[in-house]
Each structure stands twice: as C-alpha cells, then as structure tokens.
Scaffold this motif. Structure first.
Motif, PDB file in Angstrom:
ATOM      1  N   THR A  65      75.014 -45.763  32.159  1.00  0.00           N
ATOM      2  CA  THR A  65      76.168 -46.634  32.078  1.00  0.00           C
ATOM      3  C   THR A  65      76.559 -46.855  30.617  1.00  0.00           C
ATOM      4  OG1 THR A  65      74.726 -48.580  32.075  1.00  0.00           O
ATOM      5  CG2 THR A  65      75.540 -47.829  34.206  1.00  0.00           C
ATOM      6  N   ASP A  66      77.836 -47.152  30.401  1.00  0.00           N
ATOM      7  CA  ASP A  66      78.322 -47.303  29.024  1.00  0.00           C
ATOM      8  C   ASP A  66      78.249 -48.742  28.540  1.00  0.00           C
ATOM      9  OD1 ASP A  66      80.293 -48.362  30.596  1.00  0.00           O
ATOM     10  OD2 ASP A  66      81.902 -47.059  29.866  1.00  0.00           O
ATOM     11  N   ARG A  67      77.570 -49.590  29.320  1.00  0.00           N
ATOM     12  CA  ARG A  67      77.374 -50.977  28.890  1.00  0.00           C
ATOM     13  C   ARG A  67      75.921 -51.364  29.116  1.00  0.00           C
ATOM     14  NH1 ARG A  67      82.629 -54.329  31.237  1.00  0.00           N
ATOM     15  NH2 ARG A  67      84.226 -53.120  30.121  1.00  0.00           N
ATOM     16  N   GLY A  68      75.462 -52.349  28.351  1.00  0.00           N
ATOM     17  CA  GLY A  68      74.099 -52.813  28.505  1.00  0.00           C
ATOM     18  C   GLY A  68      73.292 -52.588  27.248  1.00  0.00           C
ATOM     19  N   ALA A 108      72.758 -48.850  26.151  1.00  0.00           N
ATOM     20  CA  ALA A 108      74.011 -48.290  25.643  1.00  0.00           C
ATOM     21  C   ALA A 108      74.303 -48.829  24.242  1.00  0.00           C
ATOM     22  CB  ALA A 108      75.154 -48.618  26.594  1.00  0.00           C
ATOM     23  N   ASP A 109      73.986 -50.098  24.034  1.00  0.00           N
ATOM     24  CA  ASP A 109      74.209 -50.699  22.714  1.00  0.00           C
ATOM     25  C   ASP A 109      73.330 -50.049  21.657  1.00  0.00           C
ATOM     26  OD1 ASP A 109      75.155 -52.928  20.879  1.00  0.00           O
ATOM     27  OD2 ASP A 109      72.998 -53.308  20.879  1.00  0.00           O
ATOM     28  N   ALA A 117      74.549 -46.650  20.767  1.00  0.00           N
ATOM     29  CA  ALA A 117      75.710 -46.734  19.873  1.00  0.00           C
ATOM     30  C   ALA A 117      75.275 -47.003  18.432  1.00  0.00           C
ATOM     31  CB  ALA A 117      76.658 -47.830  20.353  1.00  0.00           C
ATOM     32  N   LYS A 164      69.165 -41.996  25.745  1.00  0.00           N
ATOM     33  CA  LYS A 164      70.180 -41.896  26.803  1.00  0.00           C
ATOM     34  C   LYS A 164      69.551 -41.414  28.110  1.00  0.00           C
ATOM     35  CE  LYS A 164      74.220 -40.157  25.923  1.00  0.00           C
ATOM     36  NZ  LYS A 164      75.280 -39.223  25.430  1.00  0.00           N
ATOM     37  N   ASP A 186      69.101 -46.062  35.527  1.00  0.00           N
ATOM     38  CA  ASP A 186      70.230 -46.115  36.477  1.00  0.00           C
ATOM     39  C   ASP A 186      69.880 -45.414  37.780  1.00  0.00           C
ATOM     40  OD1 ASP A 186      71.643 -47.423  34.526  1.00  0.00           O
ATOM     41  OD2 ASP A 186      72.847 -45.689  33.938  1.00  0.00           O
TER      42      ASP A 186
END
Length: 242
Positions: free
Chosen positions: A2-5, A8-9, A12, A40, A47
């Motif tokens: 997922t691109d949030r959480g 993911a942070d 980034a 990742k 997930d």
C-alpha cells in the motif's frame, strides 16, 4: 504494498536519501536501493497476510529501518557502520551491499527486536513462539529477493566477470547466510534481553558492536566476499556473559 502507512513512509524516506546522495557517496546507493526494495517486499508480505502478527512486524520493520537511517544520516554511527561507510568506493557493488547487510543485521537487528519485545513478553512462551516464527518468515521474504537483487546488480553493469560466473554459487550462499543469521540474531537478542534485566545492557551491546565491526573488517579483506561468507559463516554470536 500500500502507498500509505509506516512502511510506505520509511520507503519514501529511503528514496529521498537515494535522490539526495552527493557524488562522493554514490557507492552507498547499492545497499540503500537494495534495502529500499526489500523493505517494500516486507510491506507487500504484510499486505498479503504472511505474518501471524502483521501489526507487530510493521512496527519492528520500521524500527529496524530507523536504525539504518540514523547511521546513514550520521545521527548515530556505530563502528560497524563506520567501517561499512568508509569502505573504498571502488569495491564491487555486491561488496557494498554485503557490508551494509552485515552491519545492519548483526548489530542493528537485535536492537530493533528488543525495541518491540518487552521483558514481560519474554515471559510468555506462546507469544515468543509467534515472534520467532514471524522473525523466520522474514527470511522467506528475503530469500525470494535474492535472484531479483542479483538481476538489479546486473542491470547496473556493476558486476565483474567473476561475479557473473559465480552467480549460482552466490545465490546458494545468500540463502545459507539468511538462515544462519536468523539463528544468531535470535540468540543475540535473547542475550541482550537478559542483560537488560540484569542492568548490563550497555556492556553487552558494546560487545556486540566489537564483534559486528570485526566481521565487517574481515569482509573488507580482498577476495570474493559472498564466497568467504559461505565458508566462514555469516553473523556473530555473543558469548556467555563474564
């Protein structure tokens, strides 16, 4: 993934470090990008419900990554990381990756585990069995990345002819040291937890730092690093306390 959480942070933040690397530190990219991709992969495994306690694995994985980012940013740089970071830039890409893995797994991983396992948790055998099994499942995720990461190094053109010839042996060695390191990390985590209870944690952590730095220094000797690991073993083992 997922691109949030939280994961993911942290991915980034790793990507930001890659993008901001100055030319004189370009060799750090090999480990950093490898670590970014494996982080990742762990996020995707969470997930996909591959862990018994995904929320705990997420917190642990982020804590683990934070220790690396602190070292990379110069906030807290223990001797294993200093040796890995100061390695000659001209070393093969694979060597830089393995130096980073050794510093991070041998020295940082037991600390990350202790950060998310309390002393009371250690008194619950069923809980600790779940923690250990999830720790082992991480190996499965990483083992699945070995061939892909070899391909990533090949794509950069950073592998020598010898590296390419030895690829099958390198992959076998990688899988072996993943299994070996898991066992030693769990042992060292237990030793550090006992020291935490007894009030000798800093002393034992200093011992782990010395052992981990010695392993990195050994890997800096000339020769095929991964094959040497296959022969001499991966990881370090804290001896019984004095």
């Amino acid at each position: 993934m997922t691109d949030r959480g939280p994961i993911a942070d942290v991915v980034a933040r790793m990507r930001q470090r890659v993008d901001e690397l100055p030319p004189e530190l370009a060799h750090r990219r090999f480990f950093l990008e490898t670590y970014l991709r494996t982080t990742k992969a762990v996020g995707q495994a969470i997930d996909d419900a591959r862990f018994e306690d995904p929320a705990w694995v997420e917190v642990w994985d982020v804590r683990f990554a934070e220790l690396y980012l602190q070292a990379h940013d110069g906030t807290s740089v223990a001797r294993p990381w200093r040796l890995a970071f100061e390695a000659p830039a001209k070393l093969p890409a694979l060597a830089h990756v393995l130096l980073g893995i050794n510093a991070h797994v041998n020295y940082d991983l037991p600390q990350a585990l202790l950060a998310v396992i309390s002393d009371d948790d250690f008194l619950d055998p069923q809980l600790m069995d779940r923690r250990r099994r999830d720790h082992e499942r991480i190996d499965g995720v990483l083992a699945e990345r070995v061939a892909a990461e070899d391909g990533e190094l090949a794509a950069t053109g950073a592998r020598s002819l010898v590296d390419r010839v030895l690829t099958p042996l390198n992959r076998l060695a990688s899988r072996r040291f993943l299994r070996e390191s898991r066992q030693k990390v769990w042992h060292n985590t237990t030793e550090l937890q006992q020291a935490r209870v007894q009030g000798t944690y800093e002393k034992r952590l200093a011992e782990l730092e010395v052992l981990s730095a010695a392993k990195v220094a050994d890997l800096l000797r000339p020769g095929q690093v991964l094959l040497r690991l296959a022969v001499t073993g991966f990881g370090v083992t804290l001896p019984p306390p004095d």
